[in-house]
Enzyme design. Structure first.
Site, PDB file in Angstrom:
ATOM      1  N   ASP A  88     -55.214  70.782  66.930  1.00  0.00           N
ATOM      2  CA  ASP A  88     -55.861  70.574  65.641  1.00  0.00           C
ATOM      3  C   ASP A  88     -55.368  71.596  64.616  1.00  0.00           C
ATOM      4  O   ASP A  88     -54.828  72.650  64.966  1.00  0.00           O
ATOM      5  CB  ASP A  88     -57.383  70.683  65.800  1.00  0.00           C
ATOM      6  CG  ASP A  88     -58.133  69.754  64.860  1.00  0.00           C
ATOM      7  OD1 ASP A  88     -57.538  69.295  63.865  1.00  0.00           O
ATOM      8  OD2 ASP A  88     -59.324  69.496  65.113  1.00  0.00           O
ATOM      9  N   ASP A 131     -60.690  61.687  60.838  1.00  0.00           N
ATOM     10  CA  ASP A 131     -62.013  62.151  61.263  1.00  0.00           C
ATOM     11  C   ASP A 131     -63.087  61.117  60.962  1.00  0.00           C
ATOM     12  O   ASP A 131     -64.214  61.231  61.439  1.00  0.00           O
ATOM     13  CB  ASP A 131     -62.366  63.464  60.554  1.00  0.00           C
ATOM     14  CG  ASP A 131     -61.772  64.673  61.255  1.00  0.00           C
ATOM     15  OD1 ASP A 131     -61.232  64.520  62.362  1.00  0.00           O
ATOM     16  OD2 ASP A 131     -61.848  65.787  60.685  1.00  0.00           O
TER      17      ASP A 131
END
Length: 724
Positions: free
Chosen positions: A476, A546
Site C-alpha cells: 500500500d 478503496d
C-alpha cells in the site's frame, strides 16, 4: 523485415499485418512523421509534405523561406531554433543557454528488445524488431537516441528516448520527454481517464480545440486524478468501430501528457516525466534513460484498443510466472476489523473463510508496532504480541492448516512520526532544510532515493518472505509526496529526487520479485492512486479502488477496462450499508461485480445470515468453475454506464460466454432494451445454460437479448451460454 529503410527515399517503414508507421528524413537532418495507421504494403510518399512561406516562420536554411521547423510534422521537438510547439526535451548548457540542434546521424535495426536500466518496460524475446535512430548536436557533443520497438503480432509500437552527454562538461537535462509525434490531422476527440480517490477512472471525452490540452501529476505518483494515458479518436469512433491512437506511459511518478492542436492543423502528442520539479545533472559520458510509452493503434473502436492492451500487458508486461497463473479468491480483514485485531478472532474468521471456499486469507493493517489507529507505527514492522501472541508464523500456520494461503499488508514506503524508526532515523524522511515536514494521514514518506533506505526495506520484506509463511503481499501507499528533498544528494541534484524516488521503488520491487517469484504482490495506493503499467511490471494485480460500492465500482472498473484486463483488478464483495457511500445493494449484484475482476471478500463472514452464507458459497463455487473465463477470457464492453448507471459487458472464450447487465437505478417508463453481444462467433451455436434454447452467434450479436424490466435498484441480469 518488419522495419525497412529505403536508402533512396529516406523513409523508415515499420509495418506488420495490422499497422504501419512511417518516418522520413528531411534535408538529411530532421525526422518527420509521415504516417501511422492501418497496415500499408508499401509507402512511396503520396501524402507529400507542403512547403509554404508562412508568416512569422523562421528558416534553418535562409535561402529556403518555405522550410520551417515550426511547420514540419516532427518525430521529436527541437529547442530554441524554430519549433515553437510544446517541447519534448530541454537541455541547459553550462553557459546557461538552452539551445540545441539535434540532427540525424545514423540508425540501426535489431530483432530484439532491450530492457531499460532501472526502469520497467514491455518484455519480449521474439517477434519484435527495434529501430534506433541517433541524432547529434555537434556543437555541444550531445546525443539523442529515439528507440522504436515494433511488436509483430500486435498493432503496437513502443517509444522512448535516451540522452547522452559526450562532452567534457556537465549539462542540465531540464525536460526528459519520452516521445513526441505530430499527426497531420485535426479532427480528433481526446479521451482521458480522470477522477479522485474512491472515484477513479472516469472516462472523459472531448473534441480537440485549438491550443494545448494536458493531463499531469506532480504528486510523486501517477495519481488517481489522471491515468498516464491519452487517446485520440475519430469523432465517430465508438466501442465497436472507428480509429483510435492511444498512448500509455510505463511510469509511476510525476508525468505529463500533452496534446496540441497547432495553427496549421497538425496535432502534436507528447508524453514524459513532468518537467516541473525535475532536473538531471548529466555529467560527462553520462546517459539518461526515459521511461517507455506504448503506442496502440486500433481501427476496430475502443474495444479493439482494449483487447490489444489486455493481451499485450498479460503477455509482455506482468511478471512472466504470473501471466497464465490463476489468482486465488481472498478474504481481506480490513472492513471487518480495521485496527481491532486479536489472534483468536482472526482464527475464527479463517475457519469461516475456509468453510465457504476462500483460498487466501489476508491480514490487513493493524498487526505491527503500536498500530491501533492510522496515526502511528508505520516503519515499525515488528509484530504486536498483544494482538498476535504467536506472531505472524503462528497465524499463518493455522491458515495454511486450513488449506488456505496467507497474505499480509505492508505500507513500506511510509513512516509515522510516532515510530521507533523515525526516532532513530529522522533523516530517512523526505525533507527540505528549515521547512516543516508536511504530514498526510499523520505519516511521512521515506526517502527512497537513498540506497540505505532501499536496502533497509529489502531486508525487512526479505525477513518476512523467506520464512515461507507469506504467499501474498498487499503493498500500500497512502499519501502523496511533499518536501521532495534529500540530504543524501548535493544541492544541484535536489530536483532529481522525485525521479530517484521512483527508481528506488523499482529497485526494491525488482529485488523482491526476483527473490520471491512465487509470492503474489498486489499493488495498492488507497486503491487506484498508483494504478499504472510501471507498477504492473512488478505486481500483476492492483486493488482497483478503496470504494467497494457495487454501483460505483461498475463505473470504475468499466473505465479501467479501457487499459487493463479484469485479472489485474482486485474487486471485493463488501458489507452493506457500504462503508464508503452508505448504499445498500443486493449481495447477488455485489458478487457479479466482484467476479468481473479478481474476486475477493471484505466483510465479516461470521455476521452473515445462513442464507447469505449459502449465496457466498454459491458465488465462490461458480467463480471457481468459470475462473478461467473470468480471468483469461476476452472481455468486451457492451454498454457504457448511462445516467442511471446501467451498463453491460461480456466475457467469452472458445467454450462459453457470460454477459452481465447491471440494471442501475430503477426508473419509470423504462424503454425496451436489447443488449447486443457484438463479438460472439457468428457461425457458432450458443446454448443457454438455463433454458437450453439455442441461438446463433449472429443472432445474439445483431438482434441481442431482451433486458427485462425489473422494479428494483441494482438488479443484475446474467446471460450464460455454452458454445456447442
Amino acid at each position: 523485415m518488419p522495419i525497412k529503410f529505403d536508402e533512396k527515399t529516406h523513409y523508415f517503414h515499420l509495418s506488420n499485418q495490422q499497422m504501419s508507421y512511417v518516418i522520413g528524413i528531411e534535408k538529411e537532418c530532421y525526422l518527420t512523421h509521415r504516417y501511422w495507421g492501418k497496415a500499408l504494403p508499401s509507402y512511396a510518399g503520396s501524402n507529400q509534405l507542403q512547403f509554404i512561406d508562412r508568416g512569422f516562420a523562421t528558416n534553418p536554411f535562409p535561402e529556403e523561406r518555405t522550410f520551417s521547423l515550426n511547420t514540419l510534422p516532427l518525430e521529436t521537438s527541437t529547442q530554441g531554433n524554430g519549433d515553437h510547439r510544446i517541447a519534448n526535451y530541454q537541455i541547459r548548457s553550462q553557459d546557461g543557454h538552452d539551445v540545441t540542434d539535434f540532427r540525424y546521424d545514423s540508425y540501426s535495426i535489431s530483432e530484439s528488445k532491450s530492457a531499460i536500466p532501472g526502469l520497467p518496460s514491455l518484455h519480449a524475446t521474439a517477434d519484435v524488431t527495434t529501430l534506433e535512430i541517433i541524432l547529434k548536436d555537434a556543437v555541444q557533443q550531445l546525443e539523442m537516441r529515439l528507440i522504436y520497438t515494433l511488436f509483430e503480432n500486435y498493432p503496437i509500437i513502443t517509444r522512448r528516448a535516451v540522452y547522452i552527454n559526450l562532452s567534457e562538461t556537465t549539462v542540465a537535462l531540464e525536460n526528459a520527454g519520452s516521445m513526441s509525434i505530430d499527426l497531420a490531422e485535426s479532427q480528433f476527440d481526446l479521451i482521458t481517464l480522470d477522477g479522485s480517490h474512491t472515484n477513479e477512472a472516469n472516462i472523459t471525452r472531448q473534441p480537440i480545440r485549438s491550443g494545448i490540452h494536458r493531463i499531469e501529476s506532480t504528486r510523486g505518483t501517477s495519481s488517481p486524478q489522471h491515468q498516464p494515458f491519452v487517446a485520440l479518436t475519430a469523432p465517430y469512433t465508438s466501442e465497436f468501430q472507428g480509429e483510435v491512437f492511444a498512448f500509455h506511459f510505463v511510469y509511476s511518478g510525476n508525468f505529463i501528457a500533452q496534446v496540441e492542436l497547432e495553427q496549421y492543423g497538425t496535432t502534436r502528442v507528447q508524453l514524459g516525466i513532468h518537467p516541473d520539479h525535475f532536473e538531471w545533472q548529466l555529467k560527462s559520458n553520462d546517459t539518461f534513460y526515459t521511461p517507455e510509452v506504448v503506442l496502440n493503434y486500433s481501427n476496430q473502436g475502443l474495444n479493439g484498443m482494449s483487447q490489444t492492451f489486455h493481451q499485450l500487458y498479460q503477455e509482455h508486461l506482468v511478471p512472466t510466472n504470473w501471466a497464465q497463473k490463476e489468482r486465488p479468491i481472498l478474504l481481506n480483514t480490513w472492513e471487518a476489523n480495521y485496527f481491532e485485531l486479536s489472534e483468536q478472532e482472526l482464527i475464527n474468521q479463517a475457519h469461516k473463510a475456509a468453510e465457504v471456499g476462500i483460498e487466501l486469507f489476508v491480514l490487513d493493517d493493524g498487526w505491527f508496532g503500536e498500530r491501533h489507529s492510522d496515526d502511528s507505527s508505520l516503519g515499525d514492522w515488528f509484530v504486536n504480541q498483544n494482538k498476535l501472541p504467536n506472531g505472524i508464523h503462528g497465524l499463518a500456520k493455522e491458515v495454511h492448516r486450513l488449506d488456505m494461503q496467507f497474505g499480509l499488508w505492508f505500507e513500506p514506503e511510509m513512516l509515522s512520526k510516532q515510530s521507533q524508526l523515525f526516532q532513530e532515523h529522522p533523516e530517512w524522511a523526505l525533507q527540505v532544510p528549515n521547512y516543516p515536514l508536511t504530514e498526510g494521514r499523520q505519516q511521512l514518506v521515506l526517502d527512497l532515493s537513498r540506497t540505505d533506505v532501499q536496502d533497509y526495506l529489502i531486508l525487512i520484506l526479505t525477513n518476512y518472505l523467506q520464512t515461507g509463511d507469506i504467499d501474498y503481499i498487499k503493498w500500500d501507499m497512502n499519501r502523496h509526496l511533499t518536501e521532495v528533498g534529500s540530504s543524501f544528494f548535493a544541492t544541484n541534484q535536489q530536483k532529481e529526487i522525485g525521479h530517484r524516488y521512483v527508481l528506488g521503488l523499482y529497485r526494491i520491487l525488482d529485488v523482491l520479485i526476483k527473490k520471491f517469484p512465487d509470492c503474489l504482490f498486489e499493488n495498492c495506493s488507497s486503491g487506484g492512486g498508483r494504478f499504472d503499467p510501471g507498477m504492473m511490471y512488478y505486481m500483476p494485480q492492483t486493488w482497483t479502488s478503496d470504494n467497494s460500492d457495487a454501483l460505483c465500482r461498475s463505473v470504475i472498473q468499466y473505465g479501467y477496462s479501457y487499459l487493463y484486463p479484469p485479472i489485474m483488478m482486485g474487486a471485493h464483495v463488501s458489507t452493506t450499508p457500504n462503508h464508503q457511500v452508505g448504499r445498500n445493494t443486493p449481495l447477488e449484484t455485489r458478487g457479479w461485480l466482484a467476479m468481473s475482476g479478481n474476486l475477493g471478500y471484505e466483510l465479516d463472514l461470521q455476521s452473515l445470515s445462513k442464507e447469505d452464507i449459502q449465496e457466498v458459497q454459491q458465488q465462490i463455487a461458480f467463480y471457481q468453475a468459470h475462473r478461467h473465463l473470468f480471468q483469461f477470457g476476452k472481455f468486451y464492453r457492451l454498454q457504457a454506464p448511462d445516467t442511471y448507471f446501467a451498463s453491460g459487458w461480456l466475457f467469452m472464450n472458445d467454450e462459453e460466454a457470460i454477459a452481465i447487465y447491471f440494471n442501475g437505478l430503477s426508473r419509470p417508463a423504462l424503454p425496451t432494451n436489447y443488449l447486443k453481444m457484438h463479438y460472439l462467433e457468428a457461425e457458432a451455436i450458443y446454448e443457454d445454460i438455463h433454458t437450453n434454447q439455442q441461438y446463433s452467434g449472429a443472432e445474439l450479436n445483431q438482434a441481442g437479448v431482451l433486458i427485462p424490466r425489473v422494479k428494483e435498484d441494482f438488479h443484475t441480469h446474467v446471460f450464460h451460454w455454452k458454445k456447442i
